[in-house]
Write a protein that holds these residues in place. Sequence first.
Motif, mmCIF file in Angstrom:
data_model
loop_
_atom_site.group_PDB
_atom_site.id
_atom_site.type_symbol
_atom_site.label_atom_id
_atom_site.label_comp_id
_atom_site.label_asym_id
_atom_site.label_seq_id
_atom_site.Cartn_x
_atom_site.Cartn_y
_atom_site.Cartn_z
ATOM 1 N N LYS A 11 2.461 -4.469 2.673
ATOM 2 C CA LYS A 11 1.381 -3.563 2.085
ATOM 3 C C LYS A 11 0.506 -4.643 1.155
ATOM 4 O O LYS A 11 1.188 -5.354 0.269
ATOM 5 C CB LYS A 11 1.809 -2.723 1.242
ATOM 6 N N CYS A 15 -4.849 2.054 0.948
ATOM 7 C CA CYS A 15 -4.475 3.523 0.676
ATOM 8 C C CYS A 15 -3.320 3.870 1.301
ATOM 9 O O CYS A 15 -2.941 4.965 1.139
ATOM 10 C CB CYS A 15 -5.648 4.367 0.961
ATOM 11 N N ASP A 16 -2.607 2.897 1.878
ATOM 12 C CA ASP A 16 -1.346 3.221 2.667
ATOM 13 C C ASP A 16 -1.477 4.066 3.925
ATOM 14 O O ASP A 16 -0.532 4.634 4.644
ATOM 15 C CB ASP A 16 -0.371 3.920 1.712
ATOM 16 N N GLY A 17 -2.769 4.444 4.303
ATOM 17 C CA GLY A 17 -3.005 5.247 5.422
ATOM 18 C C GLY A 17 -2.872 4.637 6.662
ATOM 19 O O GLY A 17 -2.289 5.480 7.699
ATOM 20 N N LEU A 20 0.971 4.843 7.271
ATOM 21 C CA LEU A 20 1.145 6.393 7.442
ATOM 22 C C LEU A 20 1.122 6.433 8.974
ATOM 23 O O LEU A 20 1.809 7.263 9.415
ATOM 24 C CB LEU A 20 0.358 7.264 6.477
ATOM 25 N N GLU A 43 7.573 1.274 2.424
ATOM 26 C CA GLU A 43 7.511 2.548 2.085
ATOM 27 C C GLU A 43 8.348 3.591 2.704
ATOM 28 O O GLU A 43 8.239 4.812 2.380
ATOM 29 C CB GLU A 43 5.613 2.854 2.566
ATOM 30 N N GLU B 15 4.830 5.582 -2.410
ATOM 31 C CA GLU B 15 3.649 5.185 -1.436
ATOM 32 C C GLU B 15 2.886 4.207 -2.493
ATOM 33 O O GLU B 15 2.258 4.695 -3.778
ATOM 34 C CB GLU B 15 2.933 6.447 -1.339
ATOM 35 N N GLY B 16 2.977 2.964 -2.384
ATOM 36 C CA GLY B 16 2.238 2.093 -3.272
ATOM 37 C C GLY B 16 3.381 1.391 -3.904
ATOM 38 O O GLY B 16 4.568 1.242 -3.629
ATOM 39 N N ARG B 61 -10.739 7.427 0.632
ATOM 40 C CA ARG B 61 -9.947 6.117 0.989
ATOM 41 C C ARG B 61 -8.850 5.752 -0.369
ATOM 42 O O ARG B 61 -8.395 4.575 -0.370
ATOM 43 C CB ARG B 61 -11.004 5.131 1.166
ATOM 44 N N ILE B 62 -8.991 6.496 -1.565
ATOM 45 C CA ILE B 62 -8.152 6.239 -2.572
ATOM 46 C C ILE B 62 -6.678 6.509 -2.031
ATOM 47 O O ILE B 62 -5.723 5.976 -2.383
ATOM 48 C CB ILE B 62 -8.128 7.265 -3.655
ATOM 49 N N CYS B 63 -6.635 7.457 -1.075
ATOM 50 C CA CYS B 63 -5.250 7.752 -0.686
ATOM 51 C C CYS B 63 -4.933 8.125 0.935
ATOM 52 O O CYS B 63 -5.877 9.295 1.203
ATOM 53 C CB CYS B 63 -4.387 8.699 -1.477
ATOM 54 N N GLY B 64 -4.248 7.499 1.665
ATOM 55 C CA GLY B 64 -4.180 7.783 3.124
ATOM 56 C C GLY B 64 -3.254 9.332 3.223
ATOM 57 O O GLY B 64 -3.148 9.716 4.297
ATOM 58 N N ILE B 65 -2.410 9.357 2.323
ATOM 59 C CA ILE B 65 -1.418 10.531 2.360
ATOM 60 C C ILE B 65 -2.083 11.875 2.196
ATOM 61 O O ILE B 65 -1.729 12.800 2.572
ATOM 62 C CB ILE B 65 -0.333 10.118 1.661
ATOM 63 N N SER B 156 -6.042 13.078 11.128
ATOM 64 C CA SER B 156 -5.186 13.384 10.183
ATOM 65 C C SER B 156 -5.310 12.571 8.695
ATOM 66 O O SER B 156 -5.153 12.845 7.716
ATOM 67 C CB SER B 156 -3.692 13.604 10.530
ATOM 68 N N VAL B 157 -5.537 11.333 9.233
ATOM 69 C CA VAL B 157 -5.673 10.273 7.749
ATOM 70 C C VAL B 157 -7.262 9.986 7.904
ATOM 71 O O VAL B 157 -7.916 9.648 8.901
ATOM 72 C CB VAL B 157 -4.974 8.929 8.080
ATOM 73 N N HIS B 158 -7.739 10.303 6.820
ATOM 74 C CA HIS B 158 -9.292 10.205 6.535
ATOM 75 C C HIS B 158 -10.000 11.095 7.434
ATOM 76 O O HIS B 158 -10.774 10.685 8.364
ATOM 77 C CB HIS B 158 -9.910 8.814 6.566
ATOM 78 N N PRO B 159 -10.102 12.367 7.343
ATOM 79 C CA PRO B 159 -10.803 13.391 8.273
ATOM 80 C C PRO B 159 -12.149 13.307 8.246
ATOM 81 O O PRO B 159 -12.790 12.647 7.168
ATOM 82 C CB PRO B 159 -10.289 14.710 7.591
ATOM 83 N N SER B 416 -0.665 4.326 -4.654
ATOM 84 C CA SER B 416 -2.098 3.997 -4.342
ATOM 85 C C SER B 416 -3.101 4.665 -4.946
ATOM 86 O O SER B 416 -4.179 4.424 -5.510
ATOM 87 C CB SER B 416 -1.997 4.164 -2.702
#
Lengths: 256, 429
Positions: A11, A15-17, A20, A43, B15-16, B61-65, B156-159, B416
Amino acid sequence: MAPRPKLAVWKFASCDGCQLTLLDCEDELLAIADALDIAQFLEATKVATDGPYDVSLVEGSITTAHDAQRIRDIRAQTKTLITIGACATAGGTQSLRNFADVDAYTSMVYAHPDYISTLATSTPISDHVKVDFELRGCPVSKHQLLELISATLAGRKPHVPLTSQCTECKQHGTTCVTVAHGIPCLGPVTQAGCGNLCPSVGRGCYGCFGPKETPNAAALSAQMAGLGLPPRALRDLYRSFNAAAPEFQAESKRHD
Amino acid sequence: MTERIIQVDALARVEGEGALYVRLNGAQIEAVEFRIFEPPRFFEAFMVGRDAREAPDITSRICGICPIAYIMGASQAVEQALGIGTSPDIEALRRMLYCGEWIQSHVLHAAMLHAPDFLGLADAIEIAKTNPDLVRKALRLKKLGNTLMEVIGGRSVHPVNTRIGGFYRAPEVERIRALIPELEWGAQAARELTLAFAGFDFPADEYDYHFVSLVHPEDYPITQGRIGSSRGLDIPVADFNAHFSEHHVARSNALQGRMKDGSAYLVGPLARYTNNYDRLSASCQATALEAGLGPVVRNPFKSILVRMIEVQYACEEAARIAGSYVAPSPAFFVAPDRAGEGHGCTEAPRGLCYHHYRIDAEGRIEMAQIVPPTSQNQPQIEADLTRVVAANLGMADDALKWRCEQTIRNYDPCISCATHFLKLTVDRV
């Protein structure tokens, strides 16, 4: 039994997406863990095996001097290096800094800019080291990620089409949102692969898979200007998750 | 005296990018730092000048989770600033979508990132070697959360199907109703996983936290409410900045949240649960009781149980909404260009997430402020580390290091998000 290929997941600024998305392969995850020796995936696991690695999946962009060195170290230990997602392949949303003054940014978000060490730009991995394959998307598509892993394990070329989002609309039987409803859409210049998500809900493509091969962005911009889209909106449409992808960056600058 | 340094340069299963550093001089704790070295990404800065209607897609986009937390907080704030409302049907669909995010994020953390700590294992793959059924059940549950986000949000990630004012297209009634059987299975599976995890050996650790969360008279809070606390705070969302502030410390690329008086507070599942226990369903309260939890949970290691109870709740709630779902019509309300200021606040899986925007007459962002849960929890995480280290000075370095990591993972920290997390270094002097 031959040893399983060693996989590392890394990483950088992100954003970790996209990592994920690998964990989101719920039906395939245990099989992937069987087929591969997961040597680094911070992660998901405390396991941290030293290189060399057969495959490295890299998420995120380079935004610090430390990370610029880290990616060179990873490259030196990796046989096949694959970038996953818009940050790693084009600098990501954070590349919006490339168009502004970073010192002004740090003082705007942080009270003590002197605590922050960051580069003036957010750049893709390929600006720093040789990349063997780039998987597009903000985020990457689960189906394309699985295809890429399968292909890499089998030693074949992954089936990842380089055509435009328009071809996905045709395949899905989606009515063109621009032609039918006058909605601005980046589909003609954006690489396919997301699964035709935005047009199928009546929304114009916002370019999260980045530019297709040889896009004709100038012609598309003229079309969208004809729909009444002002230059600033046109500029911002190209300047989002793949803002630093060369073709999108050049087109956005034409409307500055 | 002997110096001991307990140090983790890159924390796993968070995460991060974060690290941990503890320095001891005999029994004296000289330093406890939860360091966030995730590079900053400057969202608040590059949002300035952008059309306010882009705020949900950019901030996701700050967080994919937990993209929904950003999409919803930004939507609320921008809708308020532009002076538009939505409809009860749109709000119900937003709540159902948010249930999907709670399910996938909580199950990812509880089963795959946190549970291995209690079993002394490296990861969920190792759990699968001895208990494949548990891992398969968790993966099916996680997939259910993602399916909800795909059916309602398109991805699911970034709808992509969410927008200021509502949704681009309302999902068909049949597609929403079709989710009900799996949601009913999910509520039962979440209950079973809660009871399975309740058998873990939990470290004895309790603290009188200042629990801060949304509070709501009827609903267990997800998308709406006032900001309330276990010590009597009860304010409208717009008053956030009058009671909370953010501070920059050298060891962290994330701002740290504190109360105006400088004290630490806790956001997240323990706070939501304690502040809103009476709004949980009777079936969720029954699961809590069977898992050994009362209406207040002060042991941070038991947050794994509260997360799973919230998964049960989210499955029940999504099934309830699906049962009475009518496709919102219109699917969205159009927002005009106008100057204004707005606030949004929702319960991200990790806790309170606050958004604040000022918008000019052309509908462009003049000022953006986003306060994610992990930023707010940093001071409390360091306070927890100090307490846990002080209580376990006799532990060998490796065991103490793991216990410290676990203390951080109790928070499901999203680094993140926080930089808009951590390396452990323990120095024993």
